[in-house]
Scaffold this motif. Structure first.
Motif, PDB file in Angstrom:
ATOM      1  N   ARG A 411       0.842  -1.186   0.000  1.00 59.25           N
ATOM      2  CA  ARG A 411       0.000   0.000   0.000  1.00 59.25           C
ATOM      3  C   ARG A 411       0.884   1.246   0.000  1.00 59.25           C
ATOM      4  NH1 ARG A 411      -4.890   0.661  -1.485  1.00 59.25           N
ATOM      5  NH2 ARG A 411      -5.415  -1.281  -0.374  1.00 59.25           N
ATOM      6  N   ARG A 412       0.446   2.228  -0.776  1.00 58.55           N
ATOM      7  CA  ARG A 412       1.053   3.558  -0.739  1.00 58.55           C
ATOM      8  C   ARG A 412      -0.091   4.528  -0.507  1.00 58.55           C
ATOM      9  NH1 ARG A 412       5.782   5.867  -2.923  1.00 58.55           N
ATOM     10  NH2 ARG A 412       6.272   3.907  -3.990  1.00 58.55           N
ATOM     11  N   MET A 413      -0.053   5.234   0.615  1.00 57.80           N
ATOM     12  CA  MET A 413      -1.204   6.080   0.935  1.00 57.80           C
ATOM     13  C   MET A 413      -0.772   7.305   1.723  1.00 57.80           C
ATOM     14  SD  MET A 413      -3.038   3.786   3.892  1.00 57.80           S
ATOM     15  CE  MET A 413      -2.224   3.375   5.426  1.00 57.80           C
ATOM     16  N   LYS A 414      -1.590   8.344   1.596  1.00 59.71           N
ATOM     17  CA  LYS A 414      -1.384   9.550   2.377  1.00 59.71           C
ATOM     18  C   LYS A 414      -2.262   9.457   3.612  1.00 59.71           C
ATOM     19  CE  LYS A 414      -1.060  14.553   2.030  1.00 59.71           C
ATOM     20  NZ  LYS A 414      -1.109  15.730   1.129  1.00 59.71           N
ATOM     21  N   ILE A 415      -1.630   9.701   4.778  1.00 60.79           N
ATOM     22  CA  ILE A 415      -2.375   9.559   6.029  1.00 60.79           C
ATOM     23  C   ILE A 415      -2.421  10.891   6.761  1.00 60.79           C
ATOM     24  CG2 ILE A 415      -1.926   7.099   6.272  1.00 60.79           C
ATOM     25  CD1 ILE A 415       0.351   7.736   8.111  1.00 60.79           C
ATOM     26  N   ASP A 416      -3.304  10.974   7.725  1.00 63.80           N
ATOM     27  CA  ASP A 416      -3.616  12.241   8.383  1.00 63.80           C
ATOM     28  C   ASP A 416      -2.427  13.006   8.954  1.00 63.80           C
ATOM     29  OD1 ASP A 416      -6.162  11.751   7.738  1.00 63.80           O
ATOM     30  OD2 ASP A 416      -6.866  11.237   9.738  1.00 63.80           O
ATOM     31  N   PRO A 417      -1.425  12.384   9.512  1.00 66.96           N
ATOM     32  CA  PRO A 417      -0.367  13.176  10.135  1.00 66.96           C
ATOM     33  C   PRO A 417       0.314  14.145   9.179  1.00 66.96           C
ATOM     34  CG  PRO A 417      -0.141  10.885  10.735  1.00 66.96           C
ATOM     35  CD  PRO A 417      -1.221  10.957   9.702  1.00 66.96           C
ATOM     36  N   PHE A 418       0.221  13.884   7.894  1.00 64.83           N
ATOM     37  CA  PHE A 418       0.901  14.758   6.950  1.00 64.83           C
ATOM     38  C   PHE A 418       0.149  16.073   6.759  1.00 64.83           C
ATOM     39  CE2 PHE A 418       2.602  10.635   5.766  1.00 64.83           C
ATOM     40  CZ  PHE A 418       3.947  10.928   5.736  1.00 64.83           C
ATOM     41  N   PHE A 419      -1.136  15.947   6.480  1.00 67.84           N
ATOM     42  CA  PHE A 419      -1.932  17.119   6.123  1.00 67.84           C
ATOM     43  C   PHE A 419      -1.134  17.997   5.162  1.00 67.84           C
ATOM     44  CE2 PHE A 419      -5.547  16.198   8.553  1.00 67.84           C
ATOM     45  CZ  PHE A 419      -5.135  15.644   9.751  1.00 67.84           C
ATOM     46  N   ASP A 420      -0.958  19.267   5.510  1.00 64.33           N
ATOM     47  CA  ASP A 420      -0.158  20.152   4.662  1.00 64.33           C
ATOM     48  C   ASP A 420       1.191  20.442   5.305  1.00 64.33           C
ATOM     49  OD1 ASP A 420      -2.111  20.378   2.695  1.00 64.33           O
ATOM     50  OD2 ASP A 420      -3.163  21.930   3.842  1.00 64.33           O
ATOM     51  N   ASN A 421       1.585  19.612   6.244  1.00 65.64           N
ATOM     52  CA  ASN A 421       2.840  19.833   6.951  1.00 65.64           C
ATOM     53  C   ASN A 421       3.889  18.857   6.442  1.00 65.64           C
ATOM     54  OD1 ASN A 421       1.952  21.761   9.279  1.00 65.64           O
ATOM     55  ND2 ASN A 421       0.389  20.158   9.204  1.00 65.64           N
ATOM     56  N   THR A 440       0.703  11.122  15.778  1.00 68.55           N
ATOM     57  CA  THR A 440       0.768  12.310  14.923  1.00 68.55           C
ATOM     58  C   THR A 440       1.420  13.475  15.668  1.00 68.55           C
ATOM     59  OG1 THR A 440      -1.263  13.454  15.538  1.00 68.55           O
ATOM     60  CG2 THR A 440      -1.470  11.534  14.063  1.00 68.55           C
ATOM     61  N   PRO A 441       1.782  14.537  14.952  1.00 68.88           N
ATOM     62  CA  PRO A 441       2.337  15.724  15.609  1.00 68.88           C
ATOM     63  C   PRO A 441       1.299  16.475  16.437  1.00 68.88           C
ATOM     64  CG  PRO A 441       2.795  15.738  13.245  1.00 68.88           C
ATOM     65  CD  PRO A 441       1.787  14.676  13.484  1.00 68.88           C
ATOM     66  N   PHE A 442       0.008  16.101  16.266  1.00 68.31           N
ATOM     67  CA  PHE A 442      -1.070  16.823  16.938  1.00 68.31           C
ATOM     68  C   PHE A 442      -1.581  16.066  18.159  1.00 68.31           C
ATOM     69  CE2 PHE A 442      -1.234  17.286  12.302  1.00 68.31           C
ATOM     70  CZ  PHE A 442      -0.783  18.600  12.202  1.00 68.31           C
ATOM     71  N   ASN A 443      -0.714  15.150  18.687  1.00 70.75           N
ATOM     72  CA  ASN A 443      -1.038  14.380  19.887  1.00 70.75           C
ATOM     73  C   ASN A 443      -2.191  13.409  19.658  1.00 70.75           C
ATOM     74  OD1 ASN A 443       0.714  14.643  22.053  1.00 70.75           O
ATOM     75  ND2 ASN A 443      -0.910  15.293  23.454  1.00 70.75           N
ATOM     76  N   THR A 464      -1.200  17.971  27.940  1.00 66.19           N
ATOM     77  CA  THR A 464      -0.171  17.861  28.976  1.00 66.19           C
ATOM     78  C   THR A 464       0.673  16.606  28.807  1.00 66.19           C
ATOM     79  OG1 THR A 464      -1.662  16.697  30.494  1.00 66.19           O
ATOM     80  CG2 THR A 464      -1.617  19.121  30.602  1.00 66.19           C
ATOM     81  N   LEU A 465       0.286  15.764  27.878  1.00 70.99           N
ATOM     82  CA  LEU A 465       1.031  14.540  27.620  1.00 70.99           C
ATOM     83  C   LEU A 465       1.817  14.672  26.316  1.00 70.99           C
ATOM     84  CD1 LEU A 465      -1.696  11.868  28.493  1.00 70.99           C
ATOM     85  CD2 LEU A 465       0.113  12.773  29.981  1.00 70.99           C
ATOM     86  N   GLN A 466       3.055  14.291  26.360  1.00 64.87           N
ATOM     87  CA  GLN A 466       3.907  14.311  25.168  1.00 64.87           C
ATOM     88  C   GLN A 466       4.130  12.881  24.704  1.00 64.87           C
ATOM     89  OE1 GLN A 466       7.631  16.588  25.425  1.00 64.87           O
ATOM     90  NE2 GLN A 466       8.630  14.943  24.277  1.00 64.87           N
ATOM     91  N   LEU A 467       3.494  12.514  23.593  1.00 61.19           N
ATOM     92  CA  LEU A 467       3.622  11.147  23.077  1.00 61.19           C
ATOM     93  C   LEU A 467       4.954  11.008  22.342  1.00 61.19           C
ATOM     94  CD1 LEU A 467       0.012  10.697  21.623  1.00 61.19           C
ATOM     95  CD2 LEU A 467       0.808  10.372  23.977  1.00 61.19           C
ATOM     96  N   ASN A 468       5.698   9.960  22.666  1.00 63.14           N
ATOM     97  CA  ASN A 468       7.022   9.794  22.069  1.00 63.14           C
ATOM     98  C   ASN A 468       7.138   8.566  21.175  1.00 63.14           C
ATOM     99  OD1 ASN A 468       8.075  12.124  23.189  1.00 63.14           O
ATOM    100  ND2 ASN A 468       8.818  11.082  25.042  1.00 63.14           N
ATOM    101  N   ASN A 469       6.794   7.394  21.718  1.00 60.46           N
ATOM    102  CA  ASN A 469       7.010   6.154  20.971  1.00 60.46           C
ATOM    103  C   ASN A 469       5.832   5.217  21.146  1.00 60.46           C
ATOM    104  OD1 ASN A 469       9.939   6.987  22.174  1.00 60.46           O
ATOM    105  ND2 ASN A 469      10.090   6.266  20.050  1.00 60.46           N
ATOM    106  N   ILE A 470       5.675   4.315  20.168  1.00 65.39           N
ATOM    107  CA  ILE A 470       4.561   3.360  20.204  1.00 65.39           C
ATOM    108  C   ILE A 470       5.033   2.010  19.673  1.00 65.39           C
ATOM    109  CG2 ILE A 470       3.724   3.993  17.894  1.00 65.39           C
ATOM    110  CD1 ILE A 470       0.868   3.611  19.040  1.00 65.39           C
ATOM    111  N   ARG A 471       4.463   0.912  20.257  1.00 62.37           N
ATOM    112  CA  ARG A 471       4.731  -0.430  19.757  1.00 62.37           C
ATOM    113  C   ARG A 471       3.442  -1.245  19.768  1.00 62.37           C
ATOM    114  NH1 ARG A 471       8.450   1.773  18.250  1.00 62.37           N
ATOM    115  NH2 ARG A 471      10.657   1.323  18.530  1.00 62.37           N
ATOM    116  N   VAL A 484       5.492  11.355  28.087  1.00 64.53           N
ATOM    117  CA  VAL A 484       5.940  12.179  29.209  1.00 64.53           C
ATOM    118  C   VAL A 484       4.742  12.928  29.751  1.00 64.53           C
ATOM    119  CG1 VAL A 484       7.423  14.079  29.956  1.00 64.53           C
ATOM    120  CG2 VAL A 484       8.241  12.451  28.233  1.00 64.53           C
ATOM    121  N   ASP A 485       4.500  12.770  31.052  1.00 65.09           N
ATOM    122  CA  ASP A 485       3.477  13.553  31.726  1.00 65.09           C
ATOM    123  C   ASP A 485       4.147  14.847  32.180  1.00 65.09           C
ATOM    124  OD1 ASP A 485       1.683  14.732  33.503  1.00 65.09           O
ATOM    125  OD2 ASP A 485       0.868  12.796  34.131  1.00 65.09           O
TER     126      ASP A 485
END
Length: 631
Positions: A411-421, A440-443, A464-471, A484-485
């Motif tokens: 699959r090759r697709m455009k996903i929401d985190p990109f938007f116009d950024n 995403t960059p928008f938490n 207030t939460l900074q999301l860093n990594n996911i598995r 990070v809280d």
């Protein structure tokens, strides 16, 4: 040279009529009919002097009569039989200028006529009415572009030094040649050569391996110059490097051929440990090898350099950044370099990414295959599913998912985190069944099915939460998020169940410091474990084991002080830990069994490259591997 005698009979008859029958002494001839007195040839000189007169620019000439100078009463210049204007300075010398702009380009004849008394002693001779004419001729070549013929023919090293050969400037307006040569902005020669026929010179204080630059020029009348810039550099042979069984390093290099110009040999060995280098200066120019007293480690490249220190340059040779030859070397067997590596268990291969180049490396036969012919300049993320069969990365602001066995597109697709950024997001993780989670960059947390491109889930977290990594777990049923809280100033590890496109929190762990360099994520499915590393206020690292089904704590492995983990193997439960002490104390690493806590000394680890430990091999991002038995 031709000369002629002319008799003026009419003048003689007139004189006889005026004198009537007056007696004329027989020793004074009255006419030019008598034989002239024999005289030597005229001695003259043309300056500049040459058999052929070549003119490329305004050129001043001086024509001078050296004998009978008092008898000269006229000099004339002709080009191709036509008289040429000139300023006549005195009776026996003439200064004139040939100007190419006034004479047609090509071959001509220059002729100079000199008129002198005949030397017969007659009244006609005394009165200047009888004379000799001398003609002198030269081939004349006019070439207004002749200065362009001057050039450097060759620069080469000879046993005597650095030899320059240049073309002869074969035109009459020559003044002198100049040679200026510098080594590292230090002028080593500045010479003038007034002999037009000299077309070579040897710089005798030459030292091998340096960059020489300067100008070679020809100067001619009216301050004009034609100059040619040059740069000469001949690289020294690379030093030969040997590594013994204790990982001690020896280097050897060729002896200089110009010992009279060399003060010493200077060696450096650069180490990736804290950017240290060993500097050695050897004044015995017969010594051409050296053994360093520090062993090297695995995981990074080393460099050995040598140079010949010129006598003419004073000061510490460590600051002399020229004349250097180097060899790069490392411990281990060669493989492709990588910045990210993922293991494919079914193929016993590694999927590697390095600066936009994706390569598959087979651990059984050590063969590699490059997937993409063109480098992906804007590649982002680079993750495989736990079983290694799906590869996800970003390219041109799109999410790309491929099969890792043949690199075919899923699959090759455009996903929401990109938007116009341009910033694509913080992290992604893909399960074995093709479910992909994106921070995403928008938490936001977004979950997609890569086979259908359908968005399955979305959740917005508190600011207030900074999301860093996911598995994602291998079966796509569980998620772990490292965040990070910012209010509590704590790092948190939060575990979720993901079922029927719903997300429910299971457990939340808090730590002062977390470390996600490696061993962060779910184990292979059959082992039912989740591991991660954190460190305490004393900077001691701990490896935590958690049950991946219940997320209950299983075990904590305390890593010895002053060591940091670098690679972990789930299959063998072995952990490689690296010393973080200063280089003089960093003599080895450890291979640690996380179940028994047993430690085994291993090859010293250096640098900050990525490592992967799989199928009995330890692989480093600098493109080297060792068998674990040799490690």
């Amino acid at each position: 040279m031709n000369n002629y005698n002319y008799s003026y009979v009419l003048v003689a008859v007139l004189l006889l009529a005026l004198t009537g029958c007056e007696y004329s002494p027989p020793d004074i001839p009255l006419t030019g009919l008598e034989n002239p007195v024999e005289r030597p040839e005229l001695t003259d000189i043309l300056i500049p002097q040459d058999d052929t007169i070549r003119v490329a620019a305004y050129t001043d000439f001086t024509y001078r009569v050296k004998n009978y100078s008092s008898d000269v009463f006229r000099i004339e210049i002709f080009i191709d039989g036509e008289q040429y204007d000139y300023p006549w300075t005195n009776k026996s010398e003439i200064v004139f200028q040939l100007r190419p702009s006034e004479i047609k380009t090509g071959e001509h004849e220059l002729m100079i006529k000199t008129y002198t008394r005949s030397g017969t002693g007659s009244i006609s001779d005394e009165l200047g009415l009888e004379h000799r004419v001398y003609e002198h001729k030269w081939p004349l070549i006019i070439n207004p572009t002749g200065s362009k013929e001057f050039d450097i023919k060759s620069i080469e090293v000879t046993p005597e030094g650095l030899k320059f050969d240049w073309s002869k400037y074969n035109y009459m307006n020559f003044s002198y040649y100049t040679l200026d040569c510098s080594l590292r902005d230090r002028r080593i020669i500045s010479r003038e050569f007034s002999n037009r026929n000299q077309t070579s010179h040897i710089v005798q204080n030459y030292v091998e391996g340096y960059h020489y630059q300067g100008t070679l020029g020809v100067h001619y009348n009216y301050g004009r110059v034609v100059s040619k810039n040059f740069t000469y550099y001949k690289e020294l042979p690379a030093p030969e490097v040997e590594i013994d069984e204790n990982r001690n390093v020896s280097a050897s290099w060729p002896k200089t051929n110009f010992q009279k110009n060399v003060r010493s040999y200077f060696l450096r060995m650069f180490s990736p440990e804290y950017d240290l280098s060993n500097n050695i200066e050897i004044e015995d120019l017969e010594q051409t090898s050296y053994k360093f007293d520090r062993s090297i480690g695995f995981g990074e490249d080393y460099t050995i350099q040598y140079q010949y220190t010129p006598i003419i340059i004073e000061g510490d040779p460590a600051y002399l950044r020229d004349g250097i030859s180097s060899s790069k070397f490392a411990v281990g067997n060669a493989m492709p370099e990588f910045q990210i590596a993922n293991y494919i268990p079914s193929e016993n291969s590694l999927l590697l990414e390095n600066k936009g180049v994706i390569t598959k490396y087979n651990l059984d036969n050590n063969e590699s295959f490059r997937f993409n012919n063109d480098t992906i300049d804007d590649i982002g993320w680079f993750h495989t599913s736990p079983n290694g069969e799906l590869l996800a990365y970003t390219e041109n602001r799109q999410l790309v998912v491929r099969n890792s066995n043949n690199f075919s597109i899923v699959r090759r697709m455009k996903i929401d985190p990109f938007f116009d950024n341009t910033w694509p997001g913080k992290d992604i993780s893909i399960s074995n069944n093709g479910v992909i989670a994106v921070l995403t960059p928008f938490n936001n947390l977004c979950i997609y099915n890569v086979f259908t491109a359908e968005k399955l889930f979305e959740k917005t977290f508190s600011s207030t939460l900074q999301l860093n990594n996911i598995r994602f777990s291998p079966d796509g049923s569980k998620l772990a998020i490292l965040l990070v809280d910012q209010k509590a100033e704590r790092k948190q590890l939060v575990f979720y169940n993901y079922s029927n496109n719903e997300l429910s929190e299971i457990r939340r762990l808090e730590y002062y410091y977390a470390f996600d360099r490696f061993a962060w994520g779910f184990s292979p499915e059959e082992q039912h474990a989740f591991t991660f590393v954190h460190y305490d206020l004393n900077y001691q690292f701990h490896l935590e084991y958690i049950n991946s089904n219940t997320f209950e704590h299983i075990n904590t492995v305390n890593i010895p002080a002053e060591f940091t983990p670098v690679a972990f193997n789930y299959d063998t439960n072995q952990l490689i830990i690296q010393s973080i002490t200063y280089p003089e104390n960093n003599t080895h690493s450890y291979l640690m069994n996380v179940q028994t806590r047993a430690l085994k000394k291993a090859t010293k680890i250096v640098g900050r490259r990525k490592f992967i430990f799989a199928s009995g091999k330890v692989c480093s991002g600098n493109g080297r591997w060792l068998n674990i038995d040799d490690f």
